[in-house]
Design an enzyme around this catalytic site. Structure first.
Site, PDB file in Angstrom:
ATOM      1  N   ASN A  38       0.876  -1.182   0.000  1.00  0.00           N
ATOM      2  CA  ASN A  38       0.000   0.000   0.000  1.00  0.00           C
ATOM      3  C   ASN A  38       0.904   1.219   0.000  1.00  0.00           C
ATOM      4  OD1 ASN A  38      -3.060   0.728   0.603  1.00  0.00           O
ATOM      5  ND2 ASN A  38      -1.787   2.186   1.704  1.00  0.00           N
ATOM      6  N   ALA A  82     -10.088   4.120  -9.121  1.00  0.00           N
ATOM      7  CA  ALA A  82     -10.096   4.239 -10.579  1.00  0.00           C
ATOM      8  C   ALA A  82      -9.612   5.627 -10.982  1.00  0.00           C
ATOM      9  CB  ALA A  82     -11.506   3.999 -11.106  1.00  0.00           C
ATOM     10  N   SER A 134     -17.276  -7.764  -8.346  1.00  0.00           N
ATOM     11  CA  SER A 134     -18.518  -7.336  -7.696  1.00  0.00           C
ATOM     12  C   SER A 134     -18.845  -8.227  -6.515  1.00  0.00           C
ATOM     13  CB  SER A 134     -19.685  -7.360  -8.678  1.00  0.00           C
ATOM     14  OG  SER A 134     -20.868  -7.022  -7.984  1.00  0.00           O
ATOM     15  N   GLY A 136     -19.253  -6.446  -3.316  1.00  0.00           N
ATOM     16  CA  GLY A 136     -19.002  -5.608  -2.145  1.00  0.00           C
ATOM     17  C   GLY A 136     -17.934  -6.229  -1.266  1.00  0.00           C
ATOM     18  N   LYS A 188     -18.832  -5.333 -16.362  1.00  0.00           N
ATOM     19  CA  LYS A 188     -19.015  -4.889 -14.964  1.00  0.00           C
ATOM     20  C   LYS A 188     -19.841  -3.598 -14.915  1.00  0.00           C
ATOM     21  CE  LYS A 188     -18.447  -4.450 -10.480  1.00  0.00           C
ATOM     22  NZ  LYS A 188     -18.260  -3.111 -10.088  1.00  0.00           N
ATOM     23  N   HIS A 191     -23.360  -4.480 -15.428  1.00  0.00           N
ATOM     24  CA  HIS A 191     -23.817  -5.079 -14.168  1.00  0.00           C
ATOM     25  C   HIS A 191     -24.242  -3.980 -13.186  1.00  0.00           C
ATOM     26  CE1 HIS A 191     -22.940  -5.831  -9.929  1.00  0.00           C
ATOM     27  NE2 HIS A 191     -23.405  -7.044 -10.120  1.00  0.00           N
ATOM     28  N   ASN A 192     -23.405  -2.989 -13.040  1.00  0.00           N
ATOM     29  CA  ASN A 192     -23.726  -1.913 -12.096  1.00  0.00           C
ATOM     30  C   ASN A 192     -24.944  -1.120 -12.554  1.00  0.00           C
ATOM     31  OD1 ASN A 192     -21.295  -2.766 -11.002  1.00  0.00           O
ATOM     32  ND2 ASN A 192     -20.704  -0.707 -10.373  1.00  0.00           N
ATOM     33  N   GLU A 195     -27.868  -3.016 -11.679  1.00  0.00           N
ATOM     34  CA  GLU A 195     -28.034  -2.888 -10.225  1.00  0.00           C
ATOM     35  C   GLU A 195     -28.797  -1.592  -9.895  1.00  0.00           C
ATOM     36  OE1 GLU A 195     -24.256  -3.408  -8.154  1.00  0.00           O
ATOM     37  OE2 GLU A 195     -24.773  -1.714  -6.866  1.00  0.00           O
ATOM     38  N   LYS A 264     -21.817   6.848  -7.754  1.00  0.00           N
ATOM     39  CA  LYS A 264     -20.385   6.944  -8.001  1.00  0.00           C
ATOM     40  C   LYS A 264     -20.045   6.980  -9.477  1.00  0.00           C
ATOM     41  CE  LYS A 264     -18.446   4.460  -4.112  1.00  0.00           C
ATOM     42  NZ  LYS A 264     -17.519   3.346  -4.012  1.00  0.00           N
ATOM     43  N   ARG A 450     -38.842  15.915 -40.251  1.00  0.00           N
ATOM     44  CA  ARG A 450     -37.431  16.199 -40.540  1.00  0.00           C
ATOM     45  C   ARG A 450     -37.253  16.627 -41.993  1.00  0.00           C
ATOM     46  NH1 ARG A 450     -34.199  11.805 -40.364  1.00  0.00           N
ATOM     47  NH2 ARG A 450     -32.348  13.023 -39.884  1.00  0.00           N
TER      48      ARG A 450
HETATM   49  C1  LIG Z   1      -3.799   2.354   0.967  1.00  0.00           C
HETATM   50  O1  LIG Z   1      -4.725   1.978   1.980  1.00  0.00           O
HETATM   51  C2  LIG Z   1      -5.803   2.848   2.217  1.00  0.00           C
HETATM   52  C3  LIG Z   1      -6.658   2.290   3.296  1.00  0.00           C
HETATM   53  O2  LIG Z   1      -6.083   2.527   4.513  1.00  0.00           O
HETATM   54  C4  LIG Z   1      -6.606   3.035   0.991  1.00  0.00           C
HETATM   55  O3  LIG Z   1      -7.629   3.983   1.203  1.00  0.00           O
HETATM   56  C5  LIG Z   1      -5.740   3.464  -0.137  1.00  0.00           C
HETATM   57  O4  LIG Z   1      -6.524   3.494  -1.322  1.00  0.00           O
HETATM   58  C6  LIG Z   1      -4.565   2.555  -0.324  1.00  0.00           C
HETATM   59  N1  LIG Z   1      -3.802   3.154  -1.394  1.00  0.00           N
HETATM   60  C7  LIG Z   1      -2.912   2.577  -2.156  1.00  0.00           C
HETATM   61  C8  LIG Z   1      -2.549   3.312  -3.369  1.00  0.00           C
HETATM   62  O5  LIG Z   1      -2.401   1.535  -1.927  1.00  0.00           O
END
Ligand SMILES: *[C@@H]1O[C@H](CO)[C@@H](O)[C@H](O)[C@H]1NC(C)=O
Ligand SMILES: *[C@@H]1O[C@H](CO)[C@@H](O)[C@H](O)[C@H]1NC(C)=O
Ligand SMILES: *[C@@H]1O[C@H](CO)[C@@H](O)[C@H](O)[C@H]1NC(C)=O
Ligand SMILES: *[C@@H]1O[C@H](CO)[C@@H](O)[C@H](O)[C@H]1NC(C)=O
Ligand SMILES: *[C@@H]1O[C@H](CO)[C@@H](O)[C@H](O)[C@H]1NC(C)=O
Length: 486
Positions: A38, A82, A134, A136, A188, A191-192, A195, A264, A450
């Protein structure tokens, strides 16, 4: 240490928000070794010391370390926001990877971005997969629906992991290869969109039950629970019943929630694609607009004091019978919405020369994802029976189903209209149905208009392909836009 010893992770995952964390734990449960990173590296340690404690998950503190920890061909999955974050990580990864390594984007990326990224990445000798994920947070943890598309050569290396961690429906994984670049995220997106439509349809039925039939939350919940045992059996109906029953401090929480819906963007993207490719995906479109209208909450408050609805008596019809009609209206409209969604995928497939397997898409949505339902099993059966089915509505199962629902559906729309209850999705579904089944529509008059004002010409019924123009006014040139001068 020899480099080989360090190459022990099956897949690397970047992005430790909840979806990322849960997908990692899911992969770990299925015997895969996952290295995770991360950008805020403290998050890695936090994850390793808490949720991932006692697992085989490997935490790394740099992208270099991540790449070094992976078996080849390397599989790196991004679960980041994204947009530019995806491009940033791709740009950082590329110099560190070897030819044939695979970058997987599991975020909610726009399909056009995935098409662009696949090209850029493949041009440099790497492989790219854009995958819809998908279900959640819970789906990611115990079995999501996965919709991968992109570099086909990458699929054999990703398939064992993806199909293992995906939800299963009727014994099969809710994950299969969708097709070339962009197709995974396109599917996807649809799909959304579906939804959005399903949710709005349920809300319209709830509105009618509440405001016309004067049903309590618990009565509505009981009806949904009942419906959930039949053809409407689905995740969204199930959670709606749970939501309607939920109380805190003796109050139903649903009644306390501000009626202004957020979004979103994936529903909006579906609408944009529908307009771009000229496909009448009216129900998803209306569901997006319904959220837009809801969010004008202050303006609606002011308008409500000035704009009058109809003067009507309290409902005195057969309530039980009408509830049955509501179920039929919901089911018929749902069929229309899915038919429209599949029409959109079929048109996009034409535009991009994708070969989509619609039965397999229905199976991917059958379990794990938000729109999972028994109904998707029927859709899969329809496409399994006839791969080249022109439209879902033409499959006998759905032709019959809609026919059986038709009277109830019309009664619901008529009644809601008389009572002034907004039902944008239920009614657009019926309008679509009546249009789609019409051999003749009034578009002859559009063509005449037209041609009258713009000399756009028209075709004759008995001579299609030949364009003619009429001298409608008997004066002036070809363009006769000057008649109305008041
Ligand atoms: C890192 O972790 C946080 C959650 O604590 C998240 O919101 C974030 O998107 C992450 N970012 C990356 C780029 O890894
Ligand atoms: C609606 O239901 C409530 C609660 O059951 C009841 O008190 C009320 O009289 C009903 N209103 C109408 C118009 O039937
Ligand atoms: C399959 O669908 C196509 C297009 O809707 C139709 O023309 C054809 O008759 C169908 N085939 C069967 C076996 O039903
Ligand atoms: C339309 O008809 C009028 C009257 O016959 C004629 O004067 C005019 O030239 C025609 N216009 C065209 C574009 O044919
Ligand atoms: C009027 O329209 C006809 C038919 O499209 C075309 O052949 C003709 O050239 C046009 N005339 C003028 C003056 O634009």
């Amino acid at each position: 240490m020899a480099e080989n010893n360090k190459e022990k992770a099956d897949i690397g995952l970047i992005g430790l928000a909840v979806m990322g964390q849960n997908l990692i734990l899911n992969m770990n449960d299925h015997g895969f070794t996952v290295a995770c990173f991360n950008r805020t590296v403290s998050k890695v340690d936090q994850f390793l010391n808490n949720e991932a404690k006692g697992t085989n998950v490997i935490g790394v503190h740099s992208i270099e370390e991540l790449v070094q920890s992976l078996k080849k061909p390397r599989r790196v999955m991004l679960l980041v926001q994204a947009g530019t974050a995806v491009d940033d990580f791709i740009n950082k990864l590329i110099p560190l990877l070897d030819q044939g390594d695979i970058i997987i984007d599991g975020g909610n990326s726009l399909y056009k971005d995935s098409i662009r990224r696949a090209k850029e990445i493949e041009d440099k000798g790497f492989l790219f997969i854009g995958t819809g994920v998908s279900g959640g947070e819970e789906g990611a943890r115990i079995g999501p629906s996965l919709m991968p598309g992109g570099s086909e050569k990458a699929w054999e290396h990703v398939k064992p992991i993806f199909q293992k961690i995906a939800a299963k429906a009727d014994g099969e994984p809710c994950c299969d290869w969708v097709g070339p670049s962009g197709s995974g995220h396109f599917v996807k997106m649809v799909h959304n969109g579906i939804e959005y439509g399903d949710m709005q349809l349920i809300c319209e039925i709830y509105n009618i039950m509440k405001d016309i039939l004067n049903m309590s939350n618990d009565e509505i919940a009981d009806t949904f629970t009942e419906w959930n045992k039949g053809t409407l059996d689905s995740f969204l109906i199930e959670i709606t019943a749970n939501i309607l029953r939920y109380q805190e401090k003796g109050k139903h929480v649903v009644d306390l929630i501000r009626d202004s819906a957020g979004q979103k963007g994936t529903g909006k993207w579906t609408g944009i694609a529908a307009l771009e490719y000229g496909v009448p995906v009216t129900l998803i479109g209306e569901s997006v607009f319904a959220r837009c209208l809801s969010s004008l909450i202050d303006e609606r408050g002011r308008a409500s004091t000035q704009l009058k609805g109809p003067n009507v008596q309290d409902f005195d019809g057969d309530k039980k019978q009408f509830i049955e009609y509501l179920g039929q209206a919901l089911y018929a409209s749902k069929i229309i919405s899915y038919a429209q969604g599949f029409m959109l995928m079929r048109q996009a497939a034409k535009e991009y020369s994708w070969k989509l397997n619609y039965g397999s898409i229905a199976l991917m949505w059958r379990g794990g994802c938000i729109i999972r339902s028994v109904f998707l099993g029927n859709i899969k059966a329809a496409y399994d029976k006839n791969e080249s089915l022109e439209n879902l509505l033409l499959d006998h199962f759905f032709t019959d189903a809609i026919n059986k629902c038709q009277q109830g559906w019309r009664k619901v729309i008529a009644t809601a209209t008389v009572y002034g209850i907004p039902i944008p999705c239920l009614s657009t579904a019926l309008a679509f149905y009546d249009g789609y089944r019409s051999k003749r529509l009034p578009a002859n008059l559009i063509q005449a208009q037209r041609d009258y004002f713009g000399a756009h010409t028209y075709e004759l019924l008995d001579n299609p392909g030949t364009y003619v123009h009429t001298n409608w006014t008997g004066h002036g040139g070809n363009v006769t836009a000057s008649t109305y001068i008041h």
